[in-house]
Design an enzyme around this catalytic site. Structure first.
Site, short mmCIF file in Angstrom:
data_model
loop_
_atom_site.label_atom_id
_atom_site.label_comp_id
_atom_site.label_asym_id
_atom_site.label_seq_id
_atom_site.Cartn_x
_atom_site.Cartn_y
_atom_site.Cartn_z
N ASP A 154 0.84 -1.20 0.00
CA ASP A 154 0.00 0.00 0.00
C ASP A 154 0.88 1.25 0.00
O ASP A 154 2.01 1.24 0.50
CB ASP A 154 -0.98 0.00 1.17
CG ASP A 154 -0.31 0.06 2.53
OD1 ASP A 154 0.67 -0.70 2.74
OD2 ASP A 154 -0.74 0.84 3.39
N GLU B 264 -0.02 -0.68 5.92
CA GLU B 264 1.05 -0.06 6.70
C GLU B 264 0.94 1.45 6.70
O GLU B 264 1.20 2.10 7.72
CB GLU B 264 2.40 -0.48 6.13
CG GLU B 264 3.58 -0.25 7.09
CD GLU B 264 4.17 1.15 7.02
OE1 GLU B 264 4.94 1.50 7.92
OE2 GLU B 264 3.87 1.89 6.06
#
Length: 375
Positions: free
Chosen positions: A67, A132
């Site tokens: 991500d 994250e």
């Protein structure tokens, strides 16, 4: 591989095709892949990937995230942030540095290692999350809990965060400071500013409270950590008028703390300091990560030696910077971090040198050689 990953628009919490791509590549190398979607009330669902090759010890894990943060204004970029552009030796795109380049480097390092040895006397895994850069609730932490329930043991872990300030080989992270955020609220009584005796000004009360928190250093640092730092992030009253005493004052502060403290001991210190000044306050505390350290030893030495052999630079073993998912992994395995140069991470025109990605892949391959050839 990096360019293909960048072309997956995986802005948290979207998977964007990045995990699909990794699963395809890893299964071709013989990995057994498991997709692990998690969600929790009030949060967006997140897809994660656990991929493992081989069985038994030593079990070496590479951890990271696909991500990325939003690109911001697309017109401010030289190129489409999700085009995956190679220009004049630079890979440009959102996630190039943080941290799709490192994930690609690890996949190619594993492929090169397998081509050399055939099979490993143990196991290699990848723990890849899509959470994250977001709240970090449905990602690495839940994958680790899932692994623990299955009795899966990790012997060593390398996180591919962009650890280098200026050049590849500058720095290996062997720990991180903890992070505590405090939200302080003082209730007062609204009134006309010309008649303060009829009101209770919360601004006047919150100032000495904050002064009590910053008046003295928290500590002088420790062997592996710089001094803890309490920084005030905001002071707000929501008052547009100049002739009104507000009814409430709020402040937010963050503490990056070293191994002199735990989240609990630091919160106790903060509450004690505030209580010495005033009793009329409310405090909400959130600890997003405890301080941790992987003492210099076999794992850090393996990574540092691989870095020096490839780049000619002896990396600093550091605990500087913010938090990462290593704060969750440290409870399950020794963990260090090493990745690309982070100068442009989260910025417009995020980029890394293509040569650095190639060199990073060779560094990761050297780490695998030290882990498994020695074992």
């Amino acid at each position: 591989m990096t360019l293909r990953l960048i072309r997956c628009p995986s802005v948290t919490p979207a998977e964007g095709g990045a995990l699909d791509l990794l699963q395809q590549e890893l299964e071709a190398l013989g990995f057994v892949c498991t997709r692990l979607p998690f969600e929790e009330a009030g949060t967006a669902p997140v897809d994660n990937l656990w991929a493992k090759l081989g069985e038994g010890a030593p079990h070496f894990c590479f951890a990271g995230h696909t991500d990325v943060v939003p690109p911001g204004e697309a017109e401010a970029w030289e190129v489409d942030p999700f085009a995956g552009t190679l220009r004049e030796g630079q890979v440009i795109g959102r996630g190039a540095a943080d941290m799709k380049g490192a994930i690609a480097a690890f996949v190619t390092a594993v492929a090169a290692h397998l081509a050399r040895v055939g099979e490993v006397p143990g196991s290699i895994s990848l723990l890849i999350t899509g959470d994250e850069e977001g709240p970090s609730i449905n990602g690495t932490r839940k994958v680790l809990e899932w692994l623990a329930e299955r009795g899966e043991r990790i012997d060593a872990c390398l996180v591919g965060e962009p650890t280098n300030p200026l050049e590849l080989g500058d720095m290996v992270k062997i720990g991180r400071r903890g992070s505590l955020t405090g939200r302080l609220t003082v209730q007062g009584k609204q009134g006309h500013i010309a008649y303060p005796h009829l009101a209770d000004n919360p601004c006047h009360r919150i100032v000495p409270l904050l002064q009590a928190l910053i008046a003295e250093p928290l500590d002088a640092g420790s062997e592996h950590f710089q001094p803890s730092s309490l920084q005030i992030a905001s002071i707000d009253v929501g008052n547009p008028a100049t002739n009104v005493i507000p009814a409430q004052a709020r402040a937010v502060f963050n503490v990056r703390f070293n191994d002199h403290w735990t989240g609990a001991s630091l919160e106790a210190w903060i509450r004690e300091r505030l209580a010495q000044v005033d009793q009329g306050w409310e405090l909400d505390v959130r600890v997003s990560g405890e301080c941790f350290l992987t003492p210099p030893g076999p794992l850090a030495e393996a990574v540092a030696q691989a870095v020096e052999n490839e780049t000619g630079r002896k990396p600093e073993l550091s605990t500087s910077g913010g938090t990462s998912d290593a704060r969750f992994i440290r409870a399950y395995s020794p963990v260090v971090e090493f990745g690309l140069v982070g100068q442009t991470m989260h910025q417009v025109n995020e980029r890394v040198a293509a040569g650095d990605i190639v060199a990073l892949s060779r560094i990761y391959e050297r780490v695998l050689e030290r882990v498994f050839d020695a074992g």
